[in-house]
Design an enzyme around this catalytic site. Structure first.
Site, mmCIF file in Angstrom:
data_model
loop_
_atom_site.group_PDB
_atom_site.id
_atom_site.type_symbol
_atom_site.label_atom_id
_atom_site.label_comp_id
_atom_site.label_asym_id
_atom_site.label_seq_id
_atom_site.Cartn_x
_atom_site.Cartn_y
_atom_site.Cartn_z
ATOM 1 N N GLY A 11 46.570 15.216 38.450
ATOM 2 C CA GLY A 11 47.962 15.353 38.009
ATOM 3 C C GLY A 11 48.911 14.994 39.135
ATOM 4 O O GLY A 11 48.705 15.418 40.265
ATOM 5 N N ARG A 72 42.704 9.950 35.819
ATOM 6 C CA ARG A 72 41.544 10.851 35.761
ATOM 7 C C ARG A 72 40.342 9.991 35.387
ATOM 8 O O ARG A 72 40.400 9.187 34.463
ATOM 9 C CB ARG A 72 41.771 11.956 34.741
ATOM 10 C CG ARG A 72 43.004 12.812 35.077
ATOM 11 C CD ARG A 72 42.997 14.109 34.286
ATOM 12 N NE ARG A 72 44.329 14.710 34.231
ATOM 13 C CZ ARG A 72 44.786 15.603 35.099
ATOM 14 N NH1 ARG A 72 44.045 15.999 36.107
ATOM 15 N NH2 ARG A 72 45.988 16.115 34.957
ATOM 16 N N ASP A 103 42.244 20.483 42.679
ATOM 17 C CA ASP A 103 40.863 20.917 42.922
ATOM 18 C C ASP A 103 39.822 19.880 42.477
ATOM 19 O O ASP A 103 38.794 19.706 43.141
ATOM 20 C CB ASP A 103 40.588 22.300 42.324
ATOM 21 C CG ASP A 103 40.857 22.370 40.835
ATOM 22 O OD1 ASP A 103 41.448 21.415 40.280
ATOM 23 O OD2 ASP A 103 40.485 23.387 40.223
ATOM 24 N N THR A 125 49.499 19.259 44.202
ATOM 25 C CA THR A 125 49.410 19.678 42.805
ATOM 26 C C THR A 125 50.480 20.727 42.519
ATOM 27 O O THR A 125 50.695 21.618 43.344
ATOM 28 C CB THR A 125 48.022 20.268 42.456
ATOM 29 O OG1 THR A 125 48.121 21.027 41.248
ATOM 30 C CG2 THR A 125 47.475 21.183 43.531
ATOM 31 N N ASP A 127 50.181 22.922 40.398
ATOM 32 C CA ASP A 127 49.515 24.143 39.928
ATOM 33 C C ASP A 127 49.265 25.154 41.041
ATOM 34 O O ASP A 127 49.052 26.327 40.777
ATOM 35 C CB ASP A 127 48.177 23.795 39.266
ATOM 36 C CG ASP A 127 48.360 22.841 38.103
ATOM 37 O OD1 ASP A 127 49.411 22.920 37.444
ATOM 38 O OD2 ASP A 127 47.457 22.024 37.846
ATOM 39 N N ASP A 129 46.626 25.479 42.822
ATOM 40 C CA ASP A 129 45.330 26.087 42.533
ATOM 41 C C ASP A 129 44.250 25.774 43.573
ATOM 42 O O ASP A 129 43.062 25.907 43.305
ATOM 43 C CB ASP A 129 44.850 25.653 41.131
ATOM 44 C CG ASP A 129 44.749 24.145 40.987
ATOM 45 O OD1 ASP A 129 45.063 23.411 41.961
ATOM 46 O OD2 ASP A 129 44.376 23.685 39.893
ATOM 47 N N ARG A 171 47.837 25.029 34.626
ATOM 48 C CA ARG A 171 46.413 24.926 34.243
ATOM 49 C C ARG A 171 45.792 26.318 34.249
ATOM 50 O O ARG A 171 46.233 27.157 33.518
ATOM 51 C CB ARG A 171 45.683 23.963 35.167
ATOM 52 C CG ARG A 171 45.883 22.513 34.758
ATOM 53 C CD ARG A 171 45.169 21.590 35.678
ATOM 54 N NE ARG A 171 44.078 20.877 35.045
ATOM 55 C CZ ARG A 171 43.310 20.029 35.695
ATOM 56 N NH1 ARG A 171 43.463 19.800 36.981
ATOM 57 N NH2 ARG A 171 42.360 19.396 35.061
HETATM 58 P P1 ADP Z 1 43.290 17.555 39.963
HETATM 59 O O1 ADP Z 1 42.854 16.856 41.210
HETATM 60 O O2 ADP Z 1 44.774 17.542 39.785
HETATM 61 O O3 ADP Z 1 42.663 18.913 39.821
HETATM 62 P P2 ADP Z 1 41.369 16.547 37.995
HETATM 63 O O4 ADP Z 1 40.689 17.876 37.811
HETATM 64 O O5 ADP Z 1 41.597 15.728 36.787
HETATM 65 O O6 ADP Z 1 42.787 16.691 38.715
HETATM 66 O O7 ADP Z 1 40.496 15.700 39.017
HETATM 67 C C1 ADP Z 1 40.900 14.409 39.404
HETATM 68 C C2 ADP Z 1 39.707 13.488 39.429
HETATM 69 O O8 ADP Z 1 38.784 13.930 40.430
HETATM 70 C C3 ADP Z 1 38.877 13.430 38.174
HETATM 71 O O9 ADP Z 1 39.452 12.603 37.186
HETATM 72 C C4 ADP Z 1 37.571 12.869 38.687
HETATM 73 O O10 ADP Z 1 37.693 11.460 38.868
HETATM 74 C C5 ADP Z 1 37.471 13.524 40.070
HETATM 75 N N1 ADP Z 1 36.585 14.683 40.014
HETATM 76 C C6 ADP Z 1 36.840 15.891 39.461
HETATM 77 N N2 ADP Z 1 35.766 16.713 39.566
HETATM 78 C C7 ADP Z 1 34.795 16.002 40.201
HETATM 79 C C8 ADP Z 1 33.454 16.280 40.606
HETATM 80 N N3 ADP Z 1 32.878 17.447 40.379
HETATM 81 N N4 ADP Z 1 32.753 15.287 41.235
HETATM 82 C C9 ADP Z 1 33.344 14.089 41.476
HETATM 83 N N5 ADP Z 1 34.585 13.766 41.111
HETATM 84 C C10 ADP Z 1 35.318 14.700 40.487
#
Ligand code: ADP
Length: 317
Positions: A11, A72, A103, A125, A127, A129, A171
């Site tokens: 995000g 994402r 995260d 972020t 959030d 978080d 979130r």
């Molecule tokens: P944020 O970073 O804001 O929490 P997301 O949870 O959508 O947003 O994570 C961003 C991107 O990070 C995901 O679209 C994916 O490409 C990558 N990602 C998330 N979790 C994992 C994971 N366990 N292993 C590898 N890449 C990950």
């Protein structure tokens, strides 16, 4: 010669641009090459990686969103997909990567670190978080947006003797809700951390009415309950006519606040300086807003933090 790439992922958050600018300018300050990866991990896999100069990150300090774009990419959890990203970085001779995000972005960064890339993670972020840092880039700007909206809703809430239920983003993290609840004087705040038992909330509303409250603000974190249903239930058990508002994506955009610009600038400088010192696999944090106390005589002798800021400034121009 170090080659440092930077990406924004997950995000978007106001202040990400300020962090990108700080990373690029600081890298150049130390004589490194700087690269921008477009659209987060997707750009790593698609080899959308471009060398950046100091002017490429001009005029962005005050802009919301991220000029690098974000995305994402669920398939980044697969080792074969990450393997393509690692190969692309190697082909360009890029030996360090700064990831800015939440995260999920951190998890992706951790996986890349385990595949031999020198990774530094910066919390970006709304959030808030990321457990390691008290505040992430974007959080306070989003909070200002939420507060501004709730203050406006409060005016009508007062005039019409309403119970106004407001859904705030975050979130799975209740920080935006609890901080905006405190800042706006909300009577009730409902988050994952407080838990949600509908009957209890309805009782609280009835008690507030008995105590003579003319109107009520109830802040609810997203993903807890249907705020429109909750508003209906409140109306059914009290004399307040009740309305719900979902603040939604307006909280993600907008000009970054002073706090977020400074936080992002400092974190960007710090991230590159860690790489300069051959350190990686690290996540940047801040815990600077702690409330403390000291004897009055010491208060006037304490070190002034602004001297530190001059050191940052020299890297950012
Ligand atoms: P944020 O970073 O804001 O929490 P997301 O949870 O959508 O947003 O994570 C961003 C991107 O990070 C995901 O679209 C994916 O490409 C990558 N990602 C998330 N979790 C994992 C994971 N366990 N292993 C590898 N890449 C990950």
């Amino acid at each position: 010669m170090k080659k440092v790439a930077v990406l924004t992922s997950g995000g978007d958050a106001p202040g990400m641009n300020a962090a990108v600018r700080a990373v690029v300018r600081t890298a150049l300050h130390y004589g490194f090459k700087a690269y921008g990866v477009y659209n987060g991990y997707k750009g790593l896999v698609e080899n959308n990686i471009v060398e950046l100069g100091r002017n490429d990150v001009g005029q962005i300090l005050n802009r919301g969103g991220t000029i690098l774009g974000s995305s994402r990419l669920p398939s980044f959890k697969q080792v074969e997909v990450r393997g393509i990203a690692v190969e692309n970085l190697k082909q360009l001779g890029i030996n360090a990567l700064i990831v800015i995000g939440g995260d999920g972005t951190y998890r992706g960064g951790m996986e890349l670190k385990d595949m031999g890339i020198n990774v530094i993670a910066i919390p970006g972020t709304i959030d808030n978080d990321i457990a390691s840092t008290e505040y992430s880039i974007g959080f306070f700007t989003a909070l200002d947006t939420a507060i501004d909206a709730i203050d406006k809703l409060r005016d009508t809430s007062f005039s019409h003797r309403r119970c106004t239920v407001v859904e705030v983003m975050g979130r799975d993290c209740g920080d935006l809700s609890i901080y905006s609840g405190i800042a706006c004087g909300a009577e009730i705040v409902i988050t994952k951390e407080t838990g949600f038992i509908k009957e209890q909330v309805l009782k609280q509303v009835q008690l507030a009415q008995k105590s003579g409250k003319r109107h009520l603000i109830v802040v609810v974190a997203e993903n807890i309950t249907d705020v429109f249903e909750l508003a209906k239930s409140i109306e059914a058990v009290s004399d307040y006519n009740s309305r719900a508002s979902v603040l939604g994506y307006i909280q993600r955009g907008g000009t970054p606040s002073a706090f977020d610009r400074i936080l992002a600038s400092k974190m960007g400088v710090h991230a590159v300086e860690l790489l300069r010192d051959n350190q990686s696999g690290l996540a940047i944090f801040t815990n600077s807003l702690e409330i403390g106390h000291c004897p009055i005589e010491e208060a006037l002798d304490a070190r002034d933090e602004t001297t530190d800021l001059y050191n940052y400034l020299s890297k950012l121009n």
